[in-house]
Design a protein around this motif. Structure first.
Motif, PDB file in Angstrom:
ATOM      1  N   TRP A   1       0.674  -1.467   0.179  1.00 35.26           N
ATOM      2  CA  TRP A   1      -0.050   0.021   0.061  1.00 35.26           C
ATOM      3  C   TRP A   1       1.069   0.841  -0.336  1.00 35.26           C
TER       4      TRP A   1
ATOM      5  N   ASN B   1      -5.278   4.252  -1.505  1.00 32.70           N
ATOM      6  CA  ASN B   1      -6.335   3.362  -1.323  1.00 32.70           C
ATOM      7  C   ASN B   1      -5.963   1.729  -1.158  1.00 32.70           C
ATOM      8  N   ARG B   2      -5.164   1.476  -2.481  1.00 36.64           N
ATOM      9  CA  ARG B   2      -5.035  -0.060  -2.539  1.00 36.64           C
ATOM     10  C   ARG B   2      -4.095  -0.951  -2.126  1.00 36.64           C
TER      11      ARG B   2
ATOM     12  N   SER C   1      -3.819  -7.237   5.537  1.00 36.62           N
ATOM     13  CA  SER C   1      -4.599  -6.826   4.373  1.00 36.62           C
ATOM     14  C   SER C   1      -4.146  -6.754   3.215  1.00 36.62           C
TER      15      SER C   1
ATOM     16  N   GLU D   1      -5.721  -3.862   0.090  1.00 39.24           N
ATOM     17  CA  GLU D   1      -7.473  -3.485  -0.178  1.00 39.24           C
ATOM     18  C   GLU D   1      -7.185  -3.113  -1.778  1.00 39.24           C
TER      19      GLU D   1
ATOM     20  N   ASN E   1     -13.782  -0.479  -1.481  1.00 40.30           N
ATOM     21  CA  ASN E   1     -13.149  -1.151  -0.663  1.00 40.30           C
ATOM     22  C   ASN E   1     -12.918  -2.183  -0.181  1.00 40.30           C
TER      23      ASN E   1
ATOM     24  N   ARG F   1     -11.885  -5.057   1.136  1.00 39.87           N
ATOM     25  CA  ARG F   1     -10.140  -5.633   2.249  1.00 39.87           C
ATOM     26  C   ARG F   1     -10.274  -7.133   2.781  1.00 39.87           C
TER      27      ARG F   1
END
Length: 354
Positions: free
Chosen positions: A100, A106-107, A139, A141, A206, A208
């Motif tokens: 990220w 936000n990926r 995680s 995203e 998003n 996740r």
């Protein structure tokens, strides 16, 4: 509709029954279970409103619901969990290549300890919390894949066969359910059913995938430490798919006491995010929640280890260029000034990650 009735133990954590059909008959904190098939199969708007009002009434009080008969096949959910588990088993050097990088995107992959979810908004305060008590989870995203500016960070097909296609399909499936849920909320607020459609059609969401690895219990016993700290979510609705390990706890906004939201097979846990609460002038409640340690298993006379946990969260958002201002029938005086979705979410994300 039926409810999960939650009573309070002396240690101030939740204990409850998850029997389907159980109705709350005392003033306990409840997370109702909504049969969404009744909304989807309704022949008239009036029939839809019965379910819609049940959803909105729950969002006014606890801010959380379980949704049953939501239309997403069990096999699809199970396959998505399987592909998620396969991703997190990849070597660190492969996952780290997908790191990220930017809150506007936000990926990508977030390694253990990089994120610290909290209600704090000051960057230095969040950094101190992250240093003292980081979230013990990793995680990845995933956003809309056709974005012209921000690209998803996909593992090579040879490393994670079927991962990309599975997640893109699940993303679209969750978006479709989000649209239906927002229509039910519109009806429950006595707005026109399609009021939100043009404000959520850009799919600025998003997806996740989360993995909480097994960890020694002593590492989770520090002050302020949890698998994911107390926080609210940022957007309209969050769709949470849990495994059977559990750990999600929801705060009673009236008492401050946290209660377990135990997994109920076949359901999705859905909660109101900050922007939907703001949109409704706080008529709908964005409630604090956290992920705590499940019961640990002894591995020696002096050490215990908590089991691993998986979850999948679909963070639904309005279009990033949508202005979030008080809805026409949610109070005469707006509590908040208008805000643009993208500005709000990017600002919150920028402070959350290091």
């Amino acid at each position: 509709m039926y409810s999960v009735r939650i009573s309070v133990l002396s240690r101030k954590f939740g204990a409850h029954s998850c029997r389907r059909g159980l109705a709350s008959v005392v003033k306990d904190f409840t997370i109702p279970v909504i049969d969404f098939a009744k909304y989807r199969a309704s022949a008239s708007e009036q029939e839809k409103k019965e379910t819609a009002h049940s959803i909105v009434n729950a969002f006014k009080t606890s801010g959380f619901i379980y949704v049953d008969n939501h239309g997403i096949p069990t096999e699809k959910v199970q396959n998505t969990f399987q592909k998620s588990a396969e991703f997190f088993r990849l070597p660190s050097e492969l996952k780290d290549k997908l790191a990220w990088e930017d809150p506007r995107s936000n990926r990508g992959y977030v390694q253990i300890g990089r994120e610290r979810v909290t209600q704090a908004v000051d960057a230095s305060e969040i950094a101190a919390l992250r240093e003292k008590a980081p979230d013990y989870k990793e995680s990845i995203e995933i956003g809309r894949d056709w974005d012209s500016e921000w690209k998803n960070m996909w593992p090579a097909e040879a490393d994670a066969p079927g991962f990309k296609s599975t997640m893109l399909d699940f993303y679209q499936t969750c978006h479709n359910l989000h649209v239906e849920l927002m229509r039910s909320i519109a009806l429950g607020l006595d707005l026109e059913e399609h009021f939100f459609d043009s404000k959520i059609d850009a799919q600025c969401h998003n997806l996740r995938l989360l993995s909480y690895p097994p960890i020694q219990r002593k590492k989770l016993d520090g002050e302020g430490q949890a698998r994911a700290g107390a926080h609210s979510d940022y957007g309209t609705l969050t769709l949470l798919f849990q495994d059977q390990v559990g750990g999600l706890e929801v705060q009673d906004p009236h008492t401050g006491i946290y209660h377990a939201a135990t997994p109920i097979p076949g359901t999705i846990v859905i909660n109101v995010g900050d922007l939907l609460s703001r949109w409704s002038n706080d008529v709908l409640r964005s409630t604090l929640h956290r992920v705590v340690n499940p019961p640990a298993k002894a591995i020696s006379e002096t050490e215990e280890i908590t089991p691993g946990r998986q979850s999948i969260a679909f963070f639904s958002n309005p279009n990033f260029d949508a202005e979030i201002a008080c809805l026409p029938n949610c109070g005469e005086v707006a509590k908040y000034p208008p805000v643009q979705t993208g500005d709000y979410i990017v600002g919150r994300l920028a402070a959350t990650y290091m």
